[in-house]
Motif scaffolding. Sequence first.
Motif, PDB file in Angstrom:
ATOM      1  N   ILE A 266       0.824  -1.204   0.000  1.00  9.16           N
ATOM      2  CA  ILE A 266       0.000   0.000   0.000  1.00  9.16           C
ATOM      3  C   ILE A 266       0.863   1.262   0.000  1.00  9.16           C
ATOM      4  N   VAL A 267       1.962   1.230   0.739  1.00  5.59           N
ATOM      5  CA  VAL A 267       2.883   2.370   0.685  1.00  5.59           C
ATOM      6  C   VAL A 267       3.425   2.538  -0.733  1.00  5.59           C
ATOM      7  N   ARG A 268       3.749   1.428  -1.385  1.00  4.94           N
ATOM      8  CA  ARG A 268       4.244   1.476  -2.765  1.00  4.94           C
ATOM      9  C   ARG A 268       3.184   2.052  -3.707  1.00  4.94           C
ATOM     10  N   LEU A 269       1.932   1.636  -3.536  1.00  4.40           N
ATOM     11  CA  LEU A 269       0.842   2.145  -4.369  1.00  4.40           C
ATOM     12  C   LEU A 269       0.669   3.644  -4.179  1.00  4.40           C
ATOM     13  N   ARG A 270       0.645   4.092  -2.938  1.00  4.92           N
ATOM     14  CA  ARG A 270       0.479   5.525  -2.662  1.00  4.92           C
ATOM     15  C   ARG A 270       1.651   6.336  -3.222  1.00  4.92           C
ATOM     16  N   ALA A 271       2.864   5.809  -3.059  1.00  6.62           N
ATOM     17  CA  ALA A 271       4.034   6.527  -3.551  1.00  6.62           C
ATOM     18  C   ALA A 271       4.018   6.643  -5.071  1.00  6.62           C
ATOM     19  N   LEU A 272       3.622   5.561  -5.733  1.00  6.90           N
ATOM     20  CA  LEU A 272       3.537   5.615  -7.191  1.00  6.90           C
ATOM     21  C   LEU A 272       2.448   6.579  -7.629  1.00  6.90           C
ATOM     22  N   MET A 273       1.293   6.535  -6.966  1.00  2.00           N
ATOM     23  CA  MET A 273       0.204   7.434  -7.340  1.00  2.00           C
ATOM     24  C   MET A 273       0.609   8.889  -7.138  1.00  2.00           C
ATOM     25  N   ASP A 274       1.334   9.170  -6.081  1.00  2.00           N
ATOM     26  CA  ASP A 274       1.842  10.515  -5.824  1.00  2.00           C
ATOM     27  C   ASP A 274       2.718  10.985  -6.984  1.00  2.00           C
ATOM     28  N   ARG A 275       3.647  10.123  -7.412  1.00  2.00           N
ATOM     29  CA  ARG A 275       4.552  10.505  -8.500  1.00  2.00           C
ATOM     30  C   ARG A 275       3.802  10.647  -9.833  1.00  2.00           C
ATOM     31  N   VAL A 276       2.875   9.730 -10.085  1.00  2.00           N
ATOM     32  CA  VAL A 276       2.125   9.792 -11.343  1.00  2.00           C
ATOM     33  C   VAL A 276       1.266  11.053 -11.390  1.00  2.00           C
ATOM     34  N   ALA A 277       0.583  11.354 -10.299  1.00  2.00           N
ATOM     35  CA  ALA A 277      -0.272  12.539 -10.277  1.00  2.00           C
ATOM     36  C   ALA A 277       0.547  13.814 -10.490  1.00  2.00           C
ATOM     37  N   SER A 278       1.683  13.898  -9.809  1.00  4.38           N
ATOM     38  CA  SER A 278       2.543  15.075  -9.970  1.00  4.38           C
ATOM     39  C   SER A 278       3.028  15.191 -11.403  1.00  4.38           C
ATOM     40  N   ASP A 279       3.378  14.067 -12.005  1.00  2.00           N
ATOM     41  CA  ASP A 279       3.865  14.062 -13.386  1.00  2.00           C
ATOM     42  C   ASP A 279       2.759  14.470 -14.368  1.00  2.00           C
ATOM     43  N   VAL A 280       1.548  14.008 -14.118  1.00  2.00           N
ATOM     44  CA  VAL A 280       0.432  14.350 -15.006  1.00  2.00           C
ATOM     45  C   VAL A 280       0.145  15.851 -14.956  1.00  2.00           C
ATOM     46  N   ILE A 281       0.100  16.421 -13.747  1.00  2.00           N
ATOM     47  CA  ILE A 281      -0.113  17.866 -13.635  1.00  2.00           C
ATOM     48  C   ILE A 281       0.964  18.615 -14.418  1.00  2.00           C
ATOM     49  N   GLU A 282       2.212  18.190 -14.265  1.00  4.09           N
ATOM     50  CA  GLU A 282       3.324  18.844 -14.961  1.00  4.09           C
ATOM     51  C   GLU A 282       3.212  18.680 -16.470  1.00  4.09           C
ATOM     52  N   ARG A 283       2.924  17.483 -16.925  1.00  2.00           N
ATOM     53  CA  ARG A 283       2.880  17.222 -18.372  1.00  2.00           C
ATOM     54  C   ARG A 283       1.708  17.937 -19.045  1.00  2.00           C
ATOM     55  N   VAL A 284       0.552  17.936 -18.408  1.00  2.00           N
ATOM     56  CA  VAL A 284      -0.595  18.633 -19.002  1.00  2.00           C
ATOM     57  C   VAL A 284      -0.301  20.129 -19.093  1.00  2.00           C
ATOM     58  N   GLY A 285       0.339  20.671 -18.071  1.00  2.00           N
ATOM     59  CA  GLY A 285       0.706  22.073 -18.111  1.00  2.00           C
ATOM     60  C   GLY A 285       1.718  22.381 -19.205  1.00  2.00           C
ATOM     61  N   ARG A 286       2.711  21.525 -19.362  1.00  2.00           N
ATOM     62  CA  ARG A 286       3.718  21.748 -20.398  1.00  2.00           C
ATOM     63  C   ARG A 286       3.116  21.575 -21.797  1.00  2.00           C
ATOM     64  N   ALA A 287       2.188  20.644 -21.932  1.00  2.00           N
ATOM     65  CA  ALA A 287       1.592  20.392 -23.240  1.00  2.00           C
ATOM     66  C   ALA A 287       0.647  21.505 -23.669  1.00  2.00           C
ATOM     67  N   LEU A 288      -0.141  22.035 -22.754  1.00  2.00           N
ATOM     68  CA  LEU A 288      -1.202  22.982 -23.106  1.00  2.00           C
ATOM     69  C   LEU A 288      -0.875  24.425 -22.745  1.00  2.00           C
ATOM     70  N   GLY A 289       0.205  24.624 -22.006  1.00  2.66           N
ATOM     71  CA  GLY A 289       0.556  25.976 -21.623  1.00  2.66           C
ATOM     72  C   GLY A 289      -0.320  26.505 -20.500  1.00  2.66           C
ATOM     73  N   ALA A 290      -0.222  27.802 -20.299  1.00  7.55           N
ATOM     74  CA  ALA A 290      -0.917  28.426 -19.169  1.00  7.55           C
ATOM     75  C   ALA A 290      -2.410  28.599 -19.402  1.00  7.55           C
ATOM     76  N   GLY A 291      -2.848  28.518 -20.665  1.00  5.17           N
ATOM     77  CA  GLY A 291      -4.241  28.825 -20.984  1.00  5.17           C
ATOM     78  C   GLY A 291      -5.273  28.149 -20.099  1.00  5.17           C
ATOM     79  N   PRO A 292      -5.320  26.813 -20.050  1.00  2.00           N
ATOM     80  CA  PRO A 292      -6.341  26.161 -19.228  1.00  2.00           C
ATOM     81  C   PRO A 292      -6.240  26.500 -17.743  1.00  2.00           C
ATOM     82  N   LEU A 293      -5.026  26.722 -17.248  1.00  2.00           N
ATOM     83  CA  LEU A 293      -4.854  27.054 -15.832  1.00  2.00           C
ATOM     84  C   LEU A 293      -5.334  28.466 -15.518  1.00  2.00           C
ATOM     85  N   CYS A 294      -5.386  29.313 -16.538  1.00  2.00           N
ATOM     86  CA  CYS A 294      -5.770  30.709 -16.328  1.00  2.00           C
ATOM     87  C   CYS A 294      -7.209  31.012 -16.715  1.00  2.00           C
ATOM     88  N   THR A 295      -7.805  30.198 -17.577  1.00  2.00           N
ATOM     89  CA  THR A 295      -9.123  30.541 -18.122  1.00  2.00           C
ATOM     90  C   THR A 295     -10.194  29.493 -17.877  1.00  2.00           C
TER      91      THR A 295
END
Length: 336
Positions: A266-295
């Motif tokens: 369970i610790v492994r699952l939570r740790a992986l989910m933490d890293r995946v979620a952080s990576d997804v937020i970063e990648r979506v932001g890099r892919a789409l730019g500031a627009g969706p975060l601002c509008t």
Amino acid sequence: MQVFLADTIDINDQALRIANWRNLRAAAINFIASTPTLPLPGRGNTLDRWRALSAIGGQDLALVKVLEAHFDAQAILADLDAAAMATGELWAVWAAEPPGVVLDFTATTETSGLLSGTKAWCSGAQIASHALLTATAGGRQVLCRAVVDLEYMDYDTSRWQAVGMSRISSGTLMLRGARASLVGPPGAYLDRPGFWHGGAGIAACWFGATTAIAGRLREDRRVKSNPHVAAHLGAIDIALSAVAALFRETAALIDAQPRQAHRHEIVRLRALMDRVASDVIERVGRALGAGPLCTEHDHAQRCADLMVFLRQAHAESDEQRLGEALFDGETRTWRL
């Protein structure tokens, strides 16, 4: 030159906070009225429980934080053979015990007593009707159930300045002889396998929000015209598919061996989910730019909420424990 100023909202405005709390409580009560229970962990349908939490998390992280705690309390009461909650109640679980913050339980009968002291990180105290709280009695941890009665409690949210998860404050509760009753014997809250099983339910909430954030990229037309955008979506697909598979594997393990805590898994699952979620937020932001975060309010709020919620993970501390357990031979892994 004429300047048009957008309306500003002060997140510290008390009237707004009260309105948000009322709306959040109404949404939670309505959900519980239609879905009074979720499958309990370790009873054969753990994955269905996590899917339900994930679905709510994909819609509203503040709401799922309230509901996950309510359904966690339901599972704790069942684990410890305690009286079930009544219809119409909304429960919270407050078990944080940071250094120097003490809540004492003083027995007045064999099973009941009074709570006095301070409890930190009490999410949703302004909307919960009941709570399970950890306290200290005779130098040992005990679990108590109490009505959230502000006649005997003061709730301080003045330090809660978060933009993410702003609709559900996690303040400090000061208790002055609040009536409570014991749930289970001393130490039972942490000793039961369900303590760890419940921790994976939090990760399911993160998964739902992460897929919703990834969905914003998936539906964007730039995926077809920009190879970098498409590459980010492909990387997200790899990561989310991997963590989804680990959710399914861990749920099956819990149901097959419900008396085991499965802490490492369970610790492994939570740790992986933490890293995946952080990576997804970063990648979506890099892919789409500031627009969706601002509008786009819903997307921006979801990203902000998830970044705060994720910090319930213990980051490198969890990874340290995983590494030490592997080195000491406490667990075996990496087999197909």
